[in-house]
Design an enzyme around this catalytic site. Structure first.
Site, PDB file in Angstrom:
ATOM      1  N   LEU A  46       0.857  -1.176   0.000  1.00 53.33           N
ATOM      2  CA  LEU A  46       0.000   0.000   0.000  1.00 53.33           C
ATOM      3  C   LEU A  46       0.902   1.237   0.000  1.00 53.33           C
ATOM      4  O   LEU A  46       1.918   1.262   0.687  1.00 53.33           O
ATOM      5  CB  LEU A  46      -0.890   0.042   1.251  1.00 53.33           C
ATOM      6  CG  LEU A  46      -2.116  -0.865   1.292  1.00 53.33           C
ATOM      7  CD1 LEU A  46      -2.706  -0.852   2.702  1.00 53.33           C
ATOM      8  CD2 LEU A  46      -3.161  -0.425   0.281  1.00 53.33           C
ATOM      9  N   ASP A  47       0.529   2.259  -0.764  1.00 53.64           N
ATOM     10  CA  ASP A  47       1.288   3.501  -0.736  1.00 53.64           C
ATOM     11  C   ASP A  47       1.257   4.107   0.659  1.00 53.64           C
ATOM     12  O   ASP A  47       0.308   3.876   1.421  1.00 53.64           O
ATOM     13  CB  ASP A  47       0.702   4.507  -1.732  1.00 53.64           C
ATOM     14  CG  ASP A  47       0.963   4.106  -3.170  1.00 53.64           C
ATOM     15  OD1 ASP A  47       1.993   3.472  -3.434  1.00 53.64           O
ATOM     16  OD2 ASP A  47       0.121   4.441  -4.039  1.00 53.64           O
ATOM     17  N   PRO A  48       2.267   4.907   1.018  1.00 59.80           N
ATOM     18  CA  PRO A  48       2.276   5.510   2.357  1.00 59.80           C
ATOM     19  C   PRO A  48       1.011   6.297   2.688  1.00 59.80           C
ATOM     20  O   PRO A  48       0.546   6.254   3.837  1.00 59.80           O
ATOM     21  CB  PRO A  48       3.508   6.428   2.308  1.00 59.80           C
ATOM     22  CG  PRO A  48       4.439   5.728   1.367  1.00 59.80           C
ATOM     23  CD  PRO A  48       3.537   5.154   0.302  1.00 59.80           C
ATOM     24  N   PHE A  49       0.419   7.001   1.715  1.00 62.13           N
ATOM     25  CA  PHE A  49      -0.774   7.791   2.016  1.00 62.13           C
ATOM     26  C   PHE A  49      -2.021   6.923   2.182  1.00 62.13           C
ATOM     27  O   PHE A  49      -3.045   7.380   2.700  1.00 62.13           O
ATOM     28  CB  PHE A  49      -1.012   8.851   0.933  1.00 62.13           C
ATOM     29  CG  PHE A  49      -1.736   8.337  -0.288  1.00 62.13           C
ATOM     30  CD1 PHE A  49      -3.119   8.395  -0.371  1.00 62.13           C
ATOM     31  CD2 PHE A  49      -1.035   7.800  -1.360  1.00 62.13           C
ATOM     32  CE1 PHE A  49      -3.788   7.927  -1.481  1.00 62.13           C
ATOM     33  CE2 PHE A  49      -1.695   7.328  -2.481  1.00 62.13           C
ATOM     34  CZ  PHE A  49      -3.079   7.396  -2.543  1.00 62.13           C
ATOM     35  N   ALA A  50      -1.936   5.662   1.761  1.00 65.54           N
ATOM     36  CA  ALA A  50      -3.074   4.757   1.844  1.00 65.54           C
ATOM     37  C   ALA A  50      -3.100   4.046   3.192  1.00 65.54           C
ATOM     38  O   ALA A  50      -2.081   3.892   3.861  1.00 65.54           O
ATOM     39  CB  ALA A  50      -3.028   3.737   0.714  1.00 65.54           C
TER      40      ALA A  50
END
Length: 253
Positions: A46-50
């Site tokens: 998962l991307d950091p912002f997710a």
């Protein structure tokens, strides 16, 4: 409390609710330290912002990680309308803008546009992705301002459900196959609506048979590790309880 020995031979699956602004690997490593496990892996970044479901595997369970990369997934995505970014999400720079006044952004039209993005569709992977070209991730080229040609990929969107609609924002639930880029889907929906769009939030709800509703937070796991480490195992799913399609038979012997 005496320090536990390092690298315990722990096997099982942890359903973790990854927090925002933390990479998947950092979240995994913190969970690994909490369990003092000697081996750990996860089944999809998962991307950091997710935020949302990160399936963490310890010990022998790491051998199911590769199989579970093939699993279908579902997400709740928040799209900001009127702006497209170079990354497809809120971490990027605006590259296209559109005024929303006068556009038909009714529920009926949005649902009609969604119909274009159900079933097998073609996606061009974003430059801000971990796909590699000549041994280097695409995002490294993107950071240098280099845009490379990317081949379109076929992915499957099983469903798009409109959860909420505001004047400049929509929230959707998406069920999809492996390899689907929700950032690209948001971008394509925005273009189809004629107003551009980018992701401002993304939360993974399911991975294969596993659900976010059964996940625990990293904060909770770390607290248990400090206060009652003997109960940590209660948060692990034994290999014997993982759906059989994800577990090679030899792992259970």
């Amino acid at each position: 409390m005496s320090r536990r020995r390092r690298g315990e031979d722990i096997t099982g699956v942890l359903l973790l609710d990854k927090p925002i602004d933390l990479s998947s690997n950092h979240a995994l490593q913190r969970a690994k330290r909490a369990f003092n496990a000697n081996k750990a892996g996860h089944t999809g970044t998962l991307d950091p912002f997710a935020t949302g479901l990160l399936v963490c595997c310890f010990g022998r369970a790491t051998k199911i990680s590769t199989l579970m990369l093939e699993a279908d997934k579902s997400y709740r995505a928040t799209l900001a309308l009127g702006v497209e970014t170079d990354s497809g999400d809120l971490t990027g720079e605006a590259v296209q803008r559109a005024k929303l006044e006068g556009l038909d952004l009714s529920r009926e039209r949005i649902l009609t546009v969604f119909e274009q993005f159900v079933g097998e569709i073609s996606q061009v992977p974003p430059m801000h992705s971990a796909l590699k070209r000549d041994g280097k991730p695409l995002y490294e080229y993107a950071r240098q301002g280099i845009v490379l040609e990317r081949e379109a990929r076929q992915v499957t969107i099983y469903s798009n459900e409109l959860i909420s609609l505001e004047s400049d924002r929509i929230v959707i639930d998406v069920a999809c196959s492996k390899g689907t880029y929700i950032r690209t889907l948001a971008q394509d929906i925005g273009r189809a609506l004629g107003c551009y769009a980018h992701l401002t939030a993304l939360r993974r709800l399911t991975v294969g048979d596993f659900s976010l509703t059964d996940a625990v937070t990293l904060e909770h796991i770390q607290k248990v590790a400090e206060e009652s480490p003997e109960t940590l195992q209660e948060h692990l799913i034994p290999l014997e309880q993982v759906p059989a399609r994800w577990v090679p038979e030899k792992l259970l012997k």
